[in-house]
Design an enzyme around this catalytic site. Structure first.
Site, mmCIF file in Angstrom:
data_model
loop_
_atom_site.group_PDB
_atom_site.id
_atom_site.type_symbol
_atom_site.label_atom_id
_atom_site.label_comp_id
_atom_site.label_asym_id
_atom_site.label_seq_id
_atom_site.Cartn_x
_atom_site.Cartn_y
_atom_site.Cartn_z
ATOM 1 N N HIS A 1 0.969 -1.430 0.045
ATOM 2 C CA HIS A 1 0.220 -0.521 -0.338
ATOM 3 C C HIS A 1 0.799 1.445 -0.159
ATOM 4 C CE1 HIS A 1 0.526 1.401 4.339
ATOM 5 N NE2 HIS A 1 0.877 0.278 4.563
ATOM 6 N N ASP A 54 -0.805 4.374 0.749
ATOM 7 C CA ASP A 54 -1.266 5.512 1.594
ATOM 8 C C ASP A 54 -0.997 5.523 2.891
ATOM 9 O OD1 ASP A 54 -2.541 2.670 1.763
ATOM 10 O OD2 ASP A 54 -3.932 3.719 3.467
ATOM 11 N N ASP A 104 6.169 1.426 6.381
ATOM 12 C CA ASP A 104 4.988 0.631 6.466
ATOM 13 C C ASP A 104 4.045 1.582 5.126
ATOM 14 O OD1 ASP A 104 2.615 0.169 7.251
ATOM 15 O OD2 ASP A 104 2.382 0.819 8.801
ATOM 16 N N GLU A 123 -5.271 0.614 2.684
ATOM 17 C CA GLU A 123 -4.880 -0.105 3.965
ATOM 18 C C GLU A 123 -5.216 0.733 5.187
ATOM 19 O OE1 GLU A 123 -2.838 -2.735 6.489
ATOM 20 O OE2 GLU A 123 -2.424 -0.737 6.106
ATOM 21 N N GLU A 124 -4.979 2.064 5.268
ATOM 22 C CA GLU A 124 -4.638 2.046 6.523
ATOM 23 C C GLU A 124 -6.651 2.692 6.981
ATOM 24 O OE1 GLU A 124 -2.024 1.459 8.564
ATOM 25 O OE2 GLU A 124 -0.404 1.896 7.532
ATOM 26 N N ASP A 181 4.273 -6.000 4.166
ATOM 27 C CA ASP A 181 3.374 -5.630 5.530
ATOM 28 C C ASP A 181 3.904 -5.838 6.901
ATOM 29 O OD1 ASP A 181 2.755 -2.548 6.160
ATOM 30 O OD2 ASP A 181 0.620 -3.741 5.922
ATOM 31 N N HIS A 192 4.181 3.289 12.728
ATOM 32 C CA HIS A 192 2.969 4.537 12.651
ATOM 33 C C HIS A 192 3.456 4.959 13.790
ATOM 34 C CE1 HIS A 192 -0.786 1.878 11.310
ATOM 35 N NE2 HIS A 192 -0.030 2.007 10.468
#
Length: 462
Positions: free
Chosen positions: A83, A85, A114, A148-149, A172, A435
């Protein structure tokens, strides 16, 4: 590892492509014309596809929901899903979160681990296969997602138009191979305040940015005639308890700030929840009894700083995936109402119904209501599954370390796409920074990922 020399030759290009993608702030925003998840994700998708196009690959953009790169022939295909995003950057970065700066052989920036760096590594792995001219029997796709997030809405869009791969992996998570993922829920708790204070008032409490991030900042405004006492108590509380709490007088309000440590919602135990710190402090102020203070009392009794849901009545554990994880990711409270956003992840051998039974029991009689529930079932592949065995063998050959598949609390595209498991990119012993503030990827790890992914793509496609 027959593609290593090719990857070494691509090293500088791989670094520059990763940096270029990281520089795009691809957080979900309001839908725009032709951009279902906002401008940032659409720009990031186009960047990835343009990079692949410059390599001579066929590329397809599916209405800015999702795009893919294709190589080879045949009805069946294998895939790598990543991903482009990202989650919001949060605060406290040492380096620009969208600067893609290199320091100490690491690329810093939101998405480096990520998932922008890893999906670029997979793309360059496919380039190595193409440039080698080696024969394959299945078609290969690198699929770039954009949501995805925030719910994986793009994957259903893809599956509505394209059949699923016969085998796939998503870069991921962690190495060696993720053969289990906990069940995941995102939901909101709402409560309207009927009984209000006529004296001291909590004007607002605001903190956090997403349910699947441990909040690193929370702020409260109180209207009171005890301004000096509360400010002084904040300093005392900080010294006694160790929480990063500060308070100051601004006009006719006392502003209280709580600072924590961000972490992924799947591992709340490694973060420090700024929301729950602040509520713990607010609970000690002996404010006038009202619905707002009763709500705070409920939160401190039934959640506090726990990250396993025990006091909330939802504790679960199994040998395959460990304990349930419980994260309060966002609060938005004023004099009239409060909204919480939570992220609970339950063990793979338990059920959603078991968890909800505990939640319903705890909320009974509180006046709180659940809204916007999103649920993903747990995922589990046995260790002798052919996909798990193949990827385990590749990892062992590349690193010289025996691969032992394991389960995680994080959720990946493996839950959304059939015949898929998570494979890398984080190597054992490396710090988990998805994150979190100052996210980075080691350049050597980025290159090694490309080598491993090249071999994995080839083995699955041959």
């Amino acid at each position: 590892m027959q593609f290593n020399e090719y990857i070494d030759d691509y090293k500088e290009d791989l670094i520059e492509s990763t940096k270029g993608l990281v520089r795009i702030k691809s957080i979900e925003e309001e839908e725009k014309d032709g951009m279902p998840f906002g401008e940032g994700p659409a720009l990031a998708l186009q960047y990835a596809l343009n990079t692949a196009d410059s390599m001579g690959f066929k590329t397809v953009n599916m209405d800015n929901y999702v795009g893919f790169v294709e190589y080879g022939q045949g009805e069946e295909y294998i895939a790598v899903l990543g991903h482009v995003d990202v989650v919001p950057e949060g605060s406290g970065w040492k380096y620009n979160p969208y600067g893609a700066e290199i320091h100490d052989d690491k690329i810093y920036g939101r998405g480096t681990i990520d998932d922008k760096g890893p999906i670029m590594a997979a793309l360059y792995g496919l380039k190595a296969i193409k440039d080698s001219g080696i024969k394959i029997s299945k078609k290969i796709r690198i699929i770039f997602g954009t949501n995805e997030e925030s719910g994986c809405g793009e994957i259903q869009y893809y599956l509505d138009k394209e059949k699923a791969p016969v085998a796939a992996f998503t870069p991921d998570a962690d190495y060696p191979v993720i053969n289990g993922e906990k069940g995941i829920t995102f939901f909101q708790l709402h409560k309207d305040f009927e009984v209000k204070s006529n004296k001291e008032k909590i004007i607002y409490i605001k903190g956090g940015s997403k349910a699947n991030m441990v909040p690193d900042y929370c702020e409260m405004a109180i209207k009171t005639d005890r301004e000096d006492i509360i400010v002084e108590y904040a300093n005392t509380f900080k010294e006694m308890i160790g929480f990063d709490i500060e308070a100051e007088i601004k006009g006719d309000l006392v502003i209280v700030v709580s600072k924590g440590k961000s972490a992924h919602g799947s591992t709340p135990e490694v973060g420090v929840n700024a929301i729950m710190q602040l509520l713990a402090f607010a609970g000690e102020l002996e404010l006038d009894k009202c619905d707002a203070t009763r709500f705070i009392e409920f939160m401190n009794i039934h959640i506090g700083l726990e990250t396993d849901g025990e006091s909330f009545g939802v504790y679960m554990k199994d040998e395959v995936s460990g304990e349930l994880s419980f994260n309060v990711g966002l609060i938005d409270m004023n004099e009239e109402t409060v909204k919480l956003e939570l992220n609970l992840r339950y063990p793979v051998t338990h059920t959603f119904e078991e968890m909800m039974e505990g939640i319903d029991k705890t909320l009974d009689g509180t006046g709180m209501r659940i809204q916007n529930m999103i649920h993903q079932e747990p995922l589990y592949f046995p260790e002798d599954h052919p996909l798990v065995e193949t990827l385990s063998k590749i990892y062992s050959e590349a690193t010289g370390v025996e691969a032992k598949p394991f389960s995680i609390g994080g959720g990946t595209y493996a839950k959304e796409m059939p015949n898929t498991v998570a494979f890398g990119p984080l190597f054992p012993g490396r710090e988990e920074l998805a994150h979190q503030v100052d996210e980075y990827i080691f350049i050597d790890d980025l290159v090694l990922n490309a080598k491993i992914y090249a071999e994995a793509i080839y083995r699955l496609a041959k």
